[in-house]
Design an enzyme around this catalytic site. Structure first.
Site, PDB file in Angstrom:
ATOM      1  N   LYS A  53       0.815  -1.219   0.000  1.00 38.69           N
ATOM      2  CA  LYS A  53       0.000   0.000   0.000  1.00 38.69           C
ATOM      3  C   LYS A  53       0.846   1.266   0.000  1.00 38.69           C
ATOM      4  O   LYS A  53       0.449   2.300   0.532  1.00 38.69           O
ATOM      5  CB  LYS A  53      -0.992   0.024   1.172  1.00 38.69           C
ATOM      6  CG  LYS A  53      -1.758  -1.273   1.389  1.00 38.69           C
ATOM      7  CD  LYS A  53      -2.389  -1.807   0.119  1.00 38.69           C
ATOM      8  CE  LYS A  53      -3.416  -0.873  -0.481  1.00 38.69           C
ATOM      9  NZ  LYS A  53      -4.009  -1.432  -1.758  1.00 38.69           N
ATOM     10  N   SER A  54       2.006   1.191  -0.626  1.00 38.74           N
ATOM     11  CA  SER A  54       2.910   2.347  -0.687  1.00 38.74           C
ATOM     12  C   SER A  54       3.054   2.899  -2.099  1.00 38.74           C
ATOM     13  O   SER A  54       4.046   3.547  -2.418  1.00 38.74           O
ATOM     14  CB  SER A  54       4.294   1.966  -0.145  1.00 38.74           C
ATOM     15  OG  SER A  54       4.236   1.606   1.210  1.00 38.74           O
ATOM     16  N   HIS A 103       7.510  -7.149  -1.940  1.00 36.59           N
ATOM     17  CA  HIS A 103       7.311  -6.567  -0.614  1.00 36.59           C
ATOM     18  C   HIS A 103       8.296  -7.187   0.386  1.00 36.59           C
ATOM     19  O   HIS A 103       8.153  -6.988   1.593  1.00 36.59           O
ATOM     20  CB  HIS A 103       5.889  -6.818  -0.126  1.00 36.59           C
ATOM     21  CG  HIS A 103       4.823  -6.176  -0.971  1.00 36.59           C
ATOM     22  ND1 HIS A 103       4.926  -4.890  -1.434  1.00 36.59           N
ATOM     23  CD2 HIS A 103       3.634  -6.650  -1.423  1.00 36.59           C
ATOM     24  CE1 HIS A 103       3.845  -4.593  -2.153  1.00 36.59           C
ATOM     25  NE2 HIS A 103       3.056  -5.639  -2.162  1.00 36.59           N
ATOM     26  N   SER A 133      -5.111   2.177   4.244  1.00 40.86           N
ATOM     27  CA  SER A 133      -5.305   1.569   2.936  1.00 40.86           C
ATOM     28  C   SER A 133      -5.354   0.046   3.039  1.00 40.86           C
ATOM     29  O   SER A 133      -6.166  -0.608   2.379  1.00 40.86           O
ATOM     30  CB  SER A 133      -4.187   2.001   1.986  1.00 40.86           C
ATOM     31  OG  SER A 133      -4.425   1.534   0.678  1.00 40.86           O
ATOM     32  N   TYR A 198       6.387   8.484  -1.258  1.00 41.84           N
ATOM     33  CA  TYR A 198       5.069   8.559  -1.878  1.00 41.84           C
ATOM     34  C   TYR A 198       4.530   9.984  -1.884  1.00 41.84           C
ATOM     35  O   TYR A 198       4.010  10.474  -2.888  1.00 41.84           O
ATOM     36  CB  TYR A 198       4.125   7.626  -1.116  1.00 41.84           C
ATOM     37  CG  TYR A 198       2.706   7.564  -1.636  1.00 41.84           C
ATOM     38  CD1 TYR A 198       2.314   6.575  -2.526  1.00 41.84           C
ATOM     39  CD2 TYR A 198       1.740   8.472  -1.191  1.00 41.84           C
ATOM     40  CE1 TYR A 198       1.005   6.496  -2.985  1.00 41.84           C
ATOM     41  CE2 TYR A 198       0.434   8.406  -1.645  1.00 41.84           C
ATOM     42  CZ  TYR A 198       0.066   7.414  -2.544  1.00 41.84           C
ATOM     43  OH  TYR A 198      -1.238   7.346  -2.985  1.00 41.84           O
ATOM     44  N   SER A 233      -2.028   9.207 -13.500  1.00 43.88           N
ATOM     45  CA  SER A 233      -2.869   9.818 -12.474  1.00 43.88           C
ATOM     46  C   SER A 233      -3.773   8.731 -11.904  1.00 43.88           C
ATOM     47  O   SER A 233      -4.028   7.710 -12.561  1.00 43.88           O
ATOM     48  CB  SER A 233      -3.722  10.933 -13.075  1.00 43.88           C
ATOM     49  OG  SER A 233      -4.684  10.408 -13.986  1.00 43.88           O
ATOM     50  N   PHE A 234      -4.243   8.923 -10.690  1.00 45.81           N
ATOM     51  CA  PHE A 234      -5.026   7.878 -10.023  1.00 45.81           C
ATOM     52  C   PHE A 234      -6.221   7.435 -10.862  1.00 45.81           C
ATOM     53  O   PHE A 234      -6.449   6.241 -11.088  1.00 45.81           O
ATOM     54  CB  PHE A 234      -5.510   8.366  -8.653  1.00 45.81           C
ATOM     55  CG  PHE A 234      -6.300   7.343  -7.894  1.00 45.81           C
ATOM     56  CD1 PHE A 234      -5.662   6.362  -7.158  1.00 45.81           C
ATOM     57  CD2 PHE A 234      -7.694   7.353  -7.935  1.00 45.81           C
ATOM     58  CE1 PHE A 234      -6.388   5.399  -6.463  1.00 45.81           C
ATOM     59  CE2 PHE A 234      -8.424   6.395  -7.257  1.00 45.81           C
ATOM     60  CZ  PHE A 234      -7.771   5.415  -6.519  1.00 45.81           C
ATOM     61  N   LYS A 236      -6.911   7.774 -14.127  1.00 47.90           N
ATOM     62  CA  LYS A 236      -6.587   7.134 -15.403  1.00 47.90           C
ATOM     63  C   LYS A 236      -5.970   5.744 -15.196  1.00 47.90           C
ATOM     64  O   LYS A 236      -6.269   4.808 -15.948  1.00 47.90           O
ATOM     65  CB  LYS A 236      -5.641   8.020 -16.210  1.00 47.90           C
ATOM     66  CG  LYS A 236      -6.308   9.275 -16.754  1.00 47.90           C
ATOM     67  CD  LYS A 236      -5.336  10.088 -17.596  1.00 47.90           C
ATOM     68  CE  LYS A 236      -6.022  11.331 -18.166  1.00 47.90           C
ATOM     69  NZ  LYS A 236      -5.084  12.152 -18.985  1.00 47.90           N
TER      70      LYS A 236
END
Length: 295
Positions: A53-54, A103, A133, A198, A233-234, A236
């Protein structure tokens, strides 16, 4: 005394868990994890290393575009290149240069990563946002191989915070993961990684894309950097992953949700943590990382 795996299952994690190398892991993945250390590594492999979640999907797509030299989405989901999840045969099918993501800890990776001086990109994110998240995904997620269709986590938010701080969630505990990665230069003298934050990517994605491209030795035009930033972008990227990409490696999720793409924002933890939870988190954070929580 209960093991961290037993504590997690008792608190509401519905996946069968085991202890492996001192970490909680999904039982069905245990045998595969034992072989990761011996996976063949190519000289031109690029590794993206993150705590869950990074911004893994985001950064992986950016790296693929940098390598391609244009703002064009990779065909498959990033899961197609997940080092500890895919089989050796599946990874071998990937064209070079492979952009593998993981991870895992530096010490869990194949020795060849360091011997071959592979390019390594490490992304770190506000731990509280990682936690929020993860909770949102776990509480909606149905694992691909779960025949009962049960959410991965059925417990409370409060219990989830405890599991995170106590290192009982699936995978490498956050603090152990962070400590090993921020101290990587001590374990591998002279090895240069590209370290990203991030939150910096959210503030100025173009600048961080440029940093990654320079590190990889693949500089591009300013116009291309901007095009990559826009394509990733988030909104798209979420659309591309759900509607454009080949779904072969896409997991199945409850209610048809992708499970991965929630908000893509920073600071959402403030809408979840109570004052007491935040203070306890800050205390543990400072004790473990020897630094004040910066957010």
């Amino acid at each position: 005394m209960s093991t961290p795996a037993e504590k997690a299952m008792a608190a509401g994690v519905s996946v069968d868990l085991v202890m492996l190398d001192g970490c909680v892991q999904a039982a069905f993945l245990a045998d595969k994890l034992k072989t990761v250390k011996y996976l063949p590594i190519r000289d031109d492999d690029i590794l993206l290393c993150t705590y869950p979640k990074s911004g893994t999907h985001w950064t992986w797509e950016i790296l693929n575009m940098i390598v391609a030299g244009k703002a064009e989405y990779a065909k498959h989901w990033q899961n197609s290149a997940w080092l500890e999840y895919r089989t050796e045969e599946e990874l071998e099918e990937l064209a070079s240069p492979r952009i593998l993501h993981t991870h895992l800890l530096p010490s869990q990776l194949p020795d060849a990563v360091w011997d071959k001086r592979c390019k390594v990109v490490y992304v770190r994110r506000n731990a509280k946002d990682c936690l929020v998240s993860a909770y949102s995904q776990y509480s909606k997620q149905i694992w691909k191989d779960n025949p009962l269709g049960i959410r991965s986590y059925t417990g409370t938010w409060e219990a989830f915070v405890d599991l995170f701080l106590d290192g009982c969630l699936i995978g490498v505990p956050y603090f152990k993961h962070t400590i090993e990665w921020i101290n990587i230069s001590e374990a591998h003298k002279g090895f240069e990684i590209c370290g990203l934050q991030y939150e910096d990517m959210k503030k100025d994605c173009v600048q961080e894309i440029r940093r990654m491209a320079d590190y990889l030795g693949r500089p591009l035009s300013d116009t291309t950097y901007q095009a990559i930033s826009d394509a990733c972008s988030f909104k798209k990227l979420k659309h591309a992953n759900e509607k454009i990409k080949d779904q072969t490696y896409h997991f199945h999720w409850q209610d048809g949700s992708s499970g991965y793409f929630r908000k893509g924002t920073t600071g959402d933890w403030k809408n979840w943590f109570t004052v007491a939870q935040s203070e306890r988190f800050d205390k543990v954070y400072e004790e473990r990382l020897k630094e004040t929580f910066p957010y």
